[in-house]
Each structure stands twice: as structure tokens, then as C-alpha cells.
Design an enzyme around this catalytic site. Sequence first.
Site, PDB file in Angstrom:
ATOM      1  N   HIS A  23       8.973  -7.785  27.013  1.00 47.74           N
ATOM      2  CA  HIS A  23       7.576  -7.529  26.635  1.00 47.74           C
ATOM      3  C   HIS A  23       7.279  -6.032  26.620  1.00 47.74           C
ATOM      4  CE1 HIS A  23       5.949 -11.777  27.199  1.00 47.74           C
ATOM      5  NE2 HIS A  23       7.256 -11.848  27.379  1.00 47.74           N
ATOM      6  N   ASP A 126      -1.188  -8.766  27.268  1.00 44.96           N
ATOM      7  CA  ASP A 126      -0.060  -9.681  27.195  1.00 44.96           C
ATOM      8  C   ASP A 126      -0.537 -11.116  27.383  1.00 44.96           C
ATOM      9  OD1 ASP A 126       3.164  -9.169  27.489  1.00 44.96           O
ATOM     10  OD2 ASP A 126       2.498 -11.147  28.186  1.00 44.96           O
ATOM     11  N   ALA A 347      23.007  -2.834  27.990  1.00 46.04           N
ATOM     12  CA  ALA A 347      23.800  -2.438  26.816  1.00 46.04           C
ATOM     13  C   ALA A 347      22.877  -1.856  25.744  1.00 46.04           C
ATOM     14  CB  ALA A 347      24.500  -3.665  26.260  1.00 46.04           C
ATOM     15  N   GLN A 349      21.763  -2.507  22.833  1.00 54.37           N
ATOM     16  CA  GLN A 349      21.894  -3.693  21.967  1.00 54.37           C
ATOM     17  C   GLN A 349      21.686  -3.421  20.478  1.00 54.37           C
ATOM     18  OE1 GLN A 349      20.773  -7.571  23.350  1.00 54.37           O
ATOM     19  NE2 GLN A 349      19.527  -7.928  21.552  1.00 54.37           N
ATOM     20  N   HIS A 364      20.691 -15.971  23.479  1.00 53.63           N
ATOM     21  CA  HIS A 364      19.825 -16.988  24.096  1.00 53.63           C
ATOM     22  C   HIS A 364      18.572 -17.216  23.251  1.00 53.63           C
ATOM     23  CE1 HIS A 364      17.654 -13.417  24.957  1.00 53.63           C
ATOM     24  NE2 HIS A 364      16.858 -13.919  25.864  1.00 53.63           N
ATOM     25  N   TRP A 367      13.049 -13.678  21.427  1.00 48.06           N
ATOM     26  CA  TRP A 367      12.584 -13.307  20.096  1.00 48.06           C
ATOM     27  C   TRP A 367      13.037 -11.909  19.680  1.00 48.06           C
ATOM     28  CZ3 TRP A 367      12.189 -15.018  15.683  1.00 48.06           C
ATOM     29  CH2 TRP A 367      11.589 -14.283  14.671  1.00 48.06           C
ATOM     30  N   GLU A 372      16.242  -8.629  16.073  1.00 52.89           N
ATOM     31  CA  GLU A 372      17.202  -7.525  15.933  1.00 52.89           C
ATOM     32  C   GLU A 372      18.446  -7.991  15.186  1.00 52.89           C
ATOM     33  OE1 GLU A 372      15.521  -5.620  20.099  1.00 52.89           O
ATOM     34  OE2 GLU A 372      17.498  -6.552  20.101  1.00 52.89           O
TER      35      GLU A 372
HETATM   36  O1  LIG Z   1      21.565  -5.258  27.912  1.00 58.69           O
HETATM   37  C1  LIG Z   1      20.542  -5.357  27.227  1.00 58.69           C
HETATM   38  C2  LIG Z   1      19.726  -6.509  27.267  1.00 58.69           C
HETATM   39  C3  LIG Z   1      18.609  -6.544  26.473  1.00 58.69           C
HETATM   40  N1  LIG Z   1      18.292  -5.474  25.671  1.00 58.69           N
HETATM   41  C4  LIG Z   1      17.053  -5.499  24.861  1.00 58.69           C
HETATM   42  O2  LIG Z   1      16.051  -6.173  25.610  1.00 58.69           O
HETATM   43  C5  LIG Z   1      15.278  -7.007  24.772  1.00 58.69           C
HETATM   44  C6  LIG Z   1      15.391  -8.426  25.284  1.00 58.69           C
HETATM   45  O3  LIG Z   1      14.404  -9.220  24.695  1.00 58.69           O
HETATM   46  P1  LIG Z   1      14.633 -10.750  24.247  1.00 58.69           P
HETATM   47  O4  LIG Z   1      15.830 -10.864  23.411  1.00 58.69           O
HETATM   48  O5  LIG Z   1      13.359 -11.209  23.612  1.00 58.69           O
HETATM   49  O6  LIG Z   1      14.966 -11.515  25.565  1.00 58.69           O
HETATM   50  P2  LIG Z   1      14.219 -11.674  27.009  1.00 58.69           P
HETATM   51  O7  LIG Z   1      14.345 -10.443  27.757  1.00 58.69           O
HETATM   52  O8  LIG Z   1      14.760 -12.922  27.602  1.00 58.69           O
HETATM   53  O9  LIG Z   1      12.670 -11.920  26.543  1.00 58.69           O
HETATM   54  C7  LIG Z   1      11.588 -12.659  27.041  1.00 58.69           C
HETATM   55  O10 LIG Z   1      10.515 -12.277  26.155  1.00 58.69           O
HETATM   56  C8  LIG Z   1      10.684 -12.648  24.779  1.00 58.69           C
HETATM   57  C9  LIG Z   1       9.479 -12.120  24.011  1.00 58.69           C
HETATM   58  O11 LIG Z   1       8.310 -12.728  24.460  1.00 58.69           O
HETATM   59  C10 LIG Z   1      10.828 -14.168  24.636  1.00 58.69           C
HETATM   60  O12 LIG Z   1      11.102 -14.488  23.277  1.00 58.69           O
HETATM   61  C11 LIG Z   1      11.966 -14.657  25.533  1.00 58.69           C
HETATM   62  O13 LIG Z   1      12.047 -16.077  25.476  1.00 58.69           O
HETATM   63  C12 LIG Z   1      11.727 -14.199  26.976  1.00 58.69           C
HETATM   64  O14 LIG Z   1      12.807 -14.613  27.815  1.00 58.69           O
HETATM   65  C13 LIG Z   1      15.820  -6.829  23.363  1.00 58.69           C
HETATM   66  O15 LIG Z   1      15.038  -5.867  22.693  1.00 58.69           O
HETATM   67  C14 LIG Z   1      17.231  -6.280  23.583  1.00 58.69           C
HETATM   68  O16 LIG Z   1      17.670  -5.429  22.539  1.00 58.69           O
HETATM   69  C15 LIG Z   1      19.089  -4.367  25.616  1.00 58.69           C
HETATM   70  O17 LIG Z   1      18.805  -3.399  24.874  1.00 58.69           O
HETATM   71  N2  LIG Z   1      20.199  -4.332  26.403  1.00 58.69           N
END
Ligand SMILES: O=c1ccn([C@@H]2O[C@H](COP(=O)(O)OP(=O)(O)O[C@H]3O[C@H](CO)[C@@H](O)[C@H](O)[C@H]3O)[C@@H](O)[C@H]2O)c(=O)[nH]1
Length: 452
Positions: A23, A126, A347, A349, A364, A367, A372
Site C-alpha cells: 500500500h 486507505d 528484491a 522486483q 501470489h 495487485w 508490474e
Molecule cells: O522483494 C520484494 C517484494 C516486493 N516488492 C514490491 O512490493 C510490492 C508488493 O505488492 P503486491 O504484489 O501487491 O503484494 P503484497 O505486498 O502482498 O500486497 C498487499 O496489497 C496489495 C494491494 O492492495 C494486494 O493486492 C495484496 O493482496 C496484499 O497482500 C510490489 O510493488 C513489488 O514490486 C519488491 O520490490 N521487492
Amino acid sequence: MGSQTNDHHQLHAVFFPFMAQGHVIPTIHMAKLFASNGSKVTIILSTSYFIPLLSKSIENYTSMIDIINIKFPAAEVGLPEGVDNPHAVANPSGDMIQKYFRGCRQLGPQLEQILDQIRPDCLVADMFFPWANDVAAKFGIPTLLFHGTCCFALCASTSVFLHEPHKKVSSDSEHFFIPDFPDKIEITRSKLPEFVRYDNGSELTKVFKAMREVESRCYGVLINSFYELEQGYADHYRKVLGRKAWQIGPLFLTEPNNKMVDSNNQHECLKWLNSKKPNSVIYVSFGSLASFNDEQLMEIATGLEASGHQFIWVVKKEKVKGVEEEWLPEGFEERMKERGLIIRGWAPQVPILEHEAVGGFVTHCGWNSTLESVCAGVPMVTWPVAAEQFYNEKLSEAIRNAVSKIMEGEEAEEMRSRVKSVGEIGRNAIKEGGSSMLDLHVLFHDLRSARH
Ligand SMILES: O=c1ccn([C@@H]2O[C@H](COP(=O)(O)OP(=O)(O)O[C@H]3O[C@H](CO)[C@@H](O)[C@H](O)[C@H]3O)[C@@H](O)[C@H]2O)c(=O)[nH]1
């Protein structure tokens, strides 16, 4: 005359994000997007955990973006000092996360004080803070909810909330269609988030009920997606469900092109990828919150080894010197030395997904990750874990079909000459004149008109 004067008024937006990476990251992008379009921005953080990330991300925006760090009432809800964000909660399904959400509900008075002082033109709250709408309403400030997810998931969860189809089936595995929905989408009760499935009175159940109710009466909803990606659901959300909404994504694409990153400053894994052939590496990551036990990690490791493919695997575990790692098959790292890379912790990403050596993504379906991956044109193997990820998985399937339509078949040639990929449409959406930028301008105009 009046509206001309209004159009020159500098907007001030206050962002109040939930303190989890999934978020906070899009909120930072949104704040910068607002600032670069002339709005003043204030971001409220309820933990200091994100201050380093935030300060670095906005270093070129300090004249436009302020940060206010408020205090999370950890002790008041029985949490140890410092446990003031979901990443500090050891077990996300345990008692601590309930306390964390109870603490969130107590942030109201601090928010009220800030809004009273600043009197911004809007509050971007939020979805985990639905009560913020009533706080802002005291001062006549319009509230925009930010869910972090796509229109498809919003439509699906609203439909399940309104029609409760999961209460009309006899088991967790019985299939049902999402009612009153543009497409026939089949799902089971076991795929719904626990707090929806059991209506168990937990803090999360309360938040989600309040959020659905506030969503229909707040000023509107901001969505990190673009119209062309899920047109039918954007229309359904607005016209059938009657929500006022603006799609202003893909927000991460508002960042400068990651490919331009100075090669000397590249993360090790990107250098490793440079030595690999195009589309030869699979990237495996489950976002920022999902946690797996040792047995599950062992299964993933075994699967990756058996696949015979090259991989990058992100694991949220630190290496402790001299301690045998229970979650890896014996000798795994030595055997995988040439073929696979384990990244512990965080990482880069987006640059990984954009690297030409990456040919697939085991995700997983958070969103942000889905978006991405879509924009990088990387096919996904979906492995939803929690929250609305099972809905995102269904949209991923729809996207996969849409991509195939663009890439294969009779119409392909003609379509390919018009659009290279869904990602390119996304990139165009956030350029001046694109659908998301137009929506942002409409929003700014609406907010100025809402001023009294
Ligand atoms: O090692 C890592 C891990 C994550 N990311 C970034 O972190 C974000 C992760 O977001 P997301 O893929 O949406 O996963 P969650 O962190 O699990 O996000 C939560 O928030 C999202 C937006 O509300 C929901 O869709 C998910 O279900 C909820 O678990 C992304 O931008 C990734 O690129 C990194 O850059 N490096």
C-alpha cells in the site's frame, strides 16, 4: 469566470496509507504523480519504519511533499513498543494482527487534528481506514478511498458482499458463480478471504464491512489500474455498482525508467541476469506480506530444482551464520550455484521483471505484482495466498487470454501493428493524453469544483 479561478487553485491532498509495502509503494507513486501535476501533498505515516524509504523516494519533491509521522498506539492495544506496522507482526493470522487493526482504529484523533490544521482539498484514505471518511466529513473534506487493487477485484468483492453467494453453498469446495457479474466467473468458498468466509467478528471482518459501506458514500475511489485493461469492470463498477472512481495507473510506471539505472549501481541479481539468455529465467516471489513455513519453502525449493529451469527466488528469511537452514534441501545452494539465485529480503522486483532474461513470474497475485508483470509482458504462474489475490488470479487468466489474442491468431498481425502489448497500452495510459492522465485531470477538476 468562477470555474477559471478554480482551475488555478493549487490543490492540497493528504495521503493516509496503510503501513504495508503493497500500500505504501503505490501511495508514494500517487503522491509524486499528484505533486508533479501541481498539487501540494502531505503524507501521514503511522510508523517510522517507512521514513527511510519515503524520504529517499521523494528527495526531488521536498518542496511539494511533506511527511507527518504520527504515533501508533502500540502500548494502548497491548502490543510491544515498536510493533507499529504489519511487517513487525510475526504471525499475520494471530492475535497480534487483531490488536494492530484495533490500534489503527484509534488513529482518528491524530488524523482529525492534522486535517483541522491543514484543511486540505481532499483526503486519500486507505481502505483499511474507512472511519477516516467521517473524520474528514467534519471539515467538509472529500475522502477518496484507495484499495490498492483493481476494478475486477473490487467488483467481485462487492458482489460477494451484497449477494453472499458463499452462504448459499453447502461446502467450501462447492462451485458458484459470482452473482450479477459481467462474465461467468466460478469460484469456491475456500478461495474467499477468511474474514469474508466465516463472518467471524474479527477486526478484519469489521474493517471490510465498514469499508464496503463507506465506499458507497465517500467522495470516490482511486484505482491503480488503467481503463483499457479492464474496461468491462471499470464500467460495471461505475455504472452498475454506482461508484465514483478514477483509474490513474499503472502508478509504478510514473517512476523514471528502471532500465536507465546506472550499471555500476546495479543489484547483483541484475548483473547475474545480464549473463543469461532472453526469457530463460523464472522469477519467484510472493510479495511483501505472505509468509511460508519451512515445509512449504522446502516444497518450493524442491519444485524449482526439479523444474530444471534457471530461477531467481525471493525469500523473506535472513541467513544466520553457522546455522543449518531447515527449509532448504541439503546441498541445494551448492547444486543450484550456476542455475539459481536466492535473494533474501528485498528484491528490485520491477527491474527484474523488465529484464529480458526473465521469461516467467511465479506470483501470489498481489495487485502490484500482477500489474508490474502485465506491463513488463511477463507471463505469470499464479499462486494466490490470501486477501483478494484469488480474484486477481481470475483477472490474470483473462489478461493471459487477452495477451494471447494480441500475440497469436488471425487478428494478431493487425493488432500487433497497432499495439505491441498490454504493457504498452499501460505505458500510454499514464502519458499526457492517455486514459489515466485524463482521469487524473478530471479528478483535479472535480476536486476544485467541490471547493465551496
Ligand atoms: O522483494 C520484494 C517484494 C516486493 N516488492 C514490491 O512490493 C510490492 C508488493 O505488492 P503486491 O504484489 O501487491 O503484494 P503484497 O505486498 O502482498 O500486497 C498487499 O496489497 C496489495 C494491494 O492492495 C494486494 O493486492 C495484496 O493482496 C496484499 O497482500 C510490489 O510493488 C513489488 O514490486 C519488491 O520490490 N521487492
